[in-house]
Design a protein around this motif. Structure first.
Motif, PDB file in Angstrom:
ATOM      1  N   PRO A  45       0.791  -1.219   0.000  1.00 42.98           N
ATOM      2  CA  PRO A  45       0.000   0.000   0.000  1.00 42.98           C
ATOM      3  C   PRO A  45       0.827   1.273   0.000  1.00 42.98           C
ATOM      4  CG  PRO A  45      -0.843  -1.552   1.608  1.00 42.98           C
ATOM      5  CD  PRO A  45       0.420  -2.123   1.066  1.00 42.98           C
ATOM      6  N   ARG A  46       2.001   1.299   0.648  1.00 46.36           N
ATOM      7  CA  ARG A  46       2.828   2.492   0.683  1.00 46.36           C
ATOM      8  C   ARG A  46       4.248   2.147   0.292  1.00 46.36           C
ATOM      9  NH1 ARG A  46       3.318   5.880   5.524  1.00 46.36           N
ATOM     10  NH2 ARG A  46       4.442   7.066   4.003  1.00 46.36           N
ATOM     11  N   PRO A  47       4.535   2.010  -0.996  1.00 44.81           N
ATOM     12  CA  PRO A  47       5.906   1.733  -1.393  1.00 44.81           C
ATOM     13  C   PRO A  47       6.802   2.912  -1.063  1.00 44.81           C
ATOM     14  CG  PRO A  47       4.548   2.126  -3.316  1.00 44.81           C
ATOM     15  CD  PRO A  47       3.645   2.161  -2.124  1.00 44.81           C
ATOM     16  N   SER A  48       8.059   2.635  -0.772  1.00 47.91           N
ATOM     17  CA  SER A  48       8.993   3.714  -0.471  1.00 47.91           C
ATOM     18  C   SER A  48      10.382   3.335  -0.928  1.00 47.91           C
ATOM     19  CB  SER A  48       8.996   4.006   1.033  1.00 47.91           C
ATOM     20  OG  SER A  48       9.580   2.920   1.720  1.00 47.91           O
ATOM     21  N   ALA A  49      11.254   4.316  -0.996  1.00 50.21           N
ATOM     22  CA  ALA A  49      12.627   4.065  -1.415  1.00 50.21           C
ATOM     23  C   ALA A  49      13.309   3.098  -0.452  1.00 50.21           C
ATOM     24  CB  ALA A  49      13.390   5.376  -1.486  1.00 50.21           C
ATOM     25  N   SER A  50      12.980   3.190   0.826  1.00 53.55           N
ATOM     26  CA  SER A  50      13.622   2.328   1.809  1.00 53.55           C
ATOM     27  C   SER A  50      13.186   0.879   1.681  1.00 53.55           C
ATOM     28  CB  SER A  50      13.337   2.847   3.223  1.00 53.55           C
ATOM     29  OG  SER A  50      11.949   2.803   3.474  1.00 53.55           O
ATOM     30  N   SER A  51      12.085   0.620   0.981  1.00 53.83           N
ATOM     31  CA  SER A  51      11.624  -0.759   0.820  1.00 53.83           C
ATOM     32  C   SER A  51      12.331  -1.455  -0.332  1.00 53.83           C
ATOM     33  CB  SER A  51      10.103  -0.792   0.595  1.00 53.83           C
ATOM     34  OG  SER A  51       9.787  -0.213  -0.659  1.00 53.83           O
ATOM     35  N   GLY A  52      13.266  -0.763  -0.977  1.00 58.48           N
ATOM     36  CA  GLY A  52      14.024  -1.364  -2.063  1.00 58.48           C
ATOM     37  C   GLY A  52      13.318  -1.337  -3.401  1.00 58.48           C
ATOM     38  N   THR A  53      12.238  -0.595  -3.529  1.00 53.50           N
ATOM     39  CA  THR A  53      11.490  -0.546  -4.786  1.00 53.50           C
ATOM     40  C   THR A  53      12.020   0.515  -5.734  1.00 53.50           C
ATOM     41  OG1 THR A  53       9.883   1.051  -3.956  1.00 53.50           O
ATOM     42  CG2 THR A  53       9.366  -1.298  -3.631  1.00 53.50           C
ATOM     43  N   GLY A  54      12.900   1.387  -5.258  1.00 53.94           N
ATOM     44  CA  GLY A  54      13.396   2.483  -6.082  1.00 53.94           C
ATOM     45  C   GLY A  54      12.423   3.635  -6.178  1.00 53.94           C
ATOM     46  N   ARG A  55      11.349   3.574  -5.443  1.00 51.45           N
ATOM     47  CA  ARG A  55      10.348   4.632  -5.443  1.00 51.45           C
ATOM     48  C   ARG A  55      10.749   5.707  -4.440  1.00 51.45           C
ATOM     49  NH1 ARG A  55       5.445   2.790  -7.651  1.00 51.45           N
ATOM     50  NH2 ARG A  55       5.692   0.706  -8.479  1.00 51.45           N
ATOM     51  N   PRO A  56      10.409   6.965  -4.711  1.00 51.38           N
ATOM     52  CA  PRO A  56      10.774   8.030  -3.773  1.00 51.38           C
ATOM     53  C   PRO A  56      10.017   7.900  -2.453  1.00 51.38           C
ATOM     54  CG  PRO A  56       9.392   8.882  -5.537  1.00 51.38           C
ATOM     55  CD  PRO A  56       9.690   7.453  -5.871  1.00 51.38           C
ATOM     56  N   GLU A  57      10.683   8.293  -1.404  1.00 47.75           N
ATOM     57  CA  GLU A  57      10.055   8.339  -0.075  1.00 47.75           C
ATOM     58  C   GLU A  57       9.118   9.533  -0.041  1.00 47.75           C
ATOM     59  OE1 GLU A  57       9.181   6.944   3.549  1.00 47.75           O
ATOM     60  OE2 GLU A  57      10.873   6.077   2.475  1.00 47.75           O
ATOM     61  N   ILE A  58       7.899   9.331   0.450  1.00 50.31           N
ATOM     62  CA  ILE A  58       6.927  10.416   0.530  1.00 50.31           C
ATOM     63  C   ILE A  58       6.553  10.606   1.991  1.00 50.31           C
ATOM     64  CG2 ILE A  58       4.640  11.244  -0.140  1.00 50.31           C
ATOM     65  CD1 ILE A  58       4.874   9.468  -2.641  1.00 50.31           C
ATOM     66  N   ASP A  59       6.844  11.782   2.498  1.00 44.78           N
ATOM     67  CA  ASP A  59       6.495  12.127   3.870  1.00 44.78           C
ATOM     68  C   ASP A  59       5.488  13.265   3.846  1.00 44.78           C
ATOM     69  OD1 ASP A  59       8.286  10.355   5.257  1.00 44.78           O
ATOM     70  OD2 ASP A  59       9.920  11.672   4.617  1.00 44.78           O
ATOM     71  N   LEU A  60       4.432  13.103   4.623  1.00 43.13           N
ATOM     72  CA  LEU A  60       3.437  14.155   4.769  1.00 43.13           C
ATOM     73  C   LEU A  60       3.576  14.770   6.158  1.00 43.13           C
ATOM     74  CD1 LEU A  60       0.311  12.397   3.209  1.00 43.13           C
ATOM     75  CD2 LEU A  60       1.754  14.140   2.162  1.00 43.13           C
ATOM     76  N   PRO A  61       3.225  16.040   6.310  1.00 39.78           N
ATOM     77  CA  PRO A  61       3.279  16.642   7.633  1.00 39.78           C
ATOM     78  C   PRO A  61       2.287  15.970   8.583  1.00 39.78           C
ATOM     79  CG  PRO A  61       2.291  18.152   6.047  1.00 39.78           C
ATOM     80  CD  PRO A  61       2.744  16.956   5.289  1.00 39.78           C
ATOM     81  N   SER A  62       2.536  16.083   9.865  1.00 35.30           N
ATOM     82  CA  SER A  62       1.706  15.396  10.861  1.00 35.30           C
ATOM     83  C   SER A  62       0.266  15.902  10.883  1.00 35.30           C
ATOM     84  CB  SER A  62       2.325  15.527  12.251  1.00 35.30           C
ATOM     85  OG  SER A  62       2.431  16.897  12.615  1.00 35.30           O
ATOM     86  N   ASP A  63       0.011  17.105  10.368  1.00 33.53           N
ATOM     87  CA  ASP A  63      -1.354  17.634  10.381  1.00 33.53           C
ATOM     88  C   ASP A  63      -2.143  17.308   9.107  1.00 33.53           C
ATOM     89  OD1 ASP A  63       0.047  19.349   8.689  1.00 33.53           O
ATOM     90  OD2 ASP A  63      -0.989  21.152   9.398  1.00 33.53           O
ATOM     91  N   LEU A  64      -1.602  16.433   8.277  1.00 26.95           N
ATOM     92  CA  LEU A  64      -2.280  16.023   7.043  1.00 26.95           C
ATOM     93  C   LEU A  64      -2.393  14.505   6.993  1.00 26.95           C
ATOM     94  CD1 LEU A  64      -3.533  16.746   4.303  1.00 26.95           C
ATOM     95  CD2 LEU A  64      -1.224  16.662   3.333  1.00 26.95           C
ATOM     96  N   LYS A  65      -3.621  14.030   6.864  1.00 24.59           N
ATOM     97  CA  LYS A  65      -3.859  12.579   6.839  1.00 24.59           C
ATOM     98  C   LYS A  65      -4.659  12.228   5.586  1.00 24.59           C
ATOM     99  CE  LYS A  65      -5.804   8.831   9.569  1.00 24.59           C
ATOM    100  NZ  LYS A  65      -6.530   8.486  10.791  1.00 24.59           N
TER     101      LYS A  65
END
Length: 187
Positions: A45-65
């Protein structure tokens, strides 16, 4: 896997710097492109660069869900399209919020006219010195595979708890919830 979007059907109604989005807006994307999704396992559901997929890490601010319902269909290709749709929406909001200033994630999940539309959308918020806050729920997310390399994606969004926020003052622009952006504009 790449999801491509047409600017006329990017998402729910437009969020301006001074108004909330419609209570519920639905969108369709008939230009999603699916490449090599049959290989390997379903996309998380949330691929990220750290998962080894080569996808960019996406961080949202804590006040946005952002909440994405209907993320698993049991079909590997459809699940991958849904996962990339979620990341695409997160990428645009991350760029607006300033957690992806370089637009790496926006560029990864958008190409061509969709990239132009996404960067224009982000620029509107920058020009207004605004960001986004609150909660947006995406639901009734459905994928129809059209051909081996394309899919139709439809979804609805409840943005009644999503707002724009002035970056300088921190003031949150709340407007009455309506069924249509036209109703909100007429007020």
């Amino acid at each position: 896997m790449v999801i491509r979007r047409r600017p006329g059907v990017l998402a729910a109604p437009a969020l301006t710097a001074t108004s909330v989005l419609a209570l519920s807006g639905c969108a369709a994307d008939d230009s999603a492109s699916v490449e090599d999704a049959d290989e390997g396992t379903a996309t998380p559901p949330r691929p990220s660069a750290s998962s080894g997929t080569g996808r960019p890490e996406i961080d949202l601010p804590s006040d946005l869900k952002l909440i994405f319902e209907d993320g698993r269909t049991g079909d590997r290709v459809k699940d991958a399209v849904l996962a990339d749709n979620a990341e695409r929406m997160r990428a645009v909001d991350a760029a607006i919020a300033g957690t992806d200033r370089g637009g790496e994630a926006v560029g990864f999940y958008n190409t061509g006219k969709a990239l132009e539309a996404a960067t224009s959308w982000v620029a509107r918020f920058e020009e207004a010195d605004a960001t986004v806050t609150g909660e947006v729920r995406y639901f009734d997310r459905k994928v129809t595979l059209k051909e081996k390399s394309s899919a139709l994606l439809t979804f609805c969004a409840d943005e009644s708890k999503g707002f724009s926020k002035d970056r300088t003052t921190g003031e949150i622009a709340k407007t009455p919830v309506t069924r249509s952006p036209r109703e909100a504009a007429a007020r």
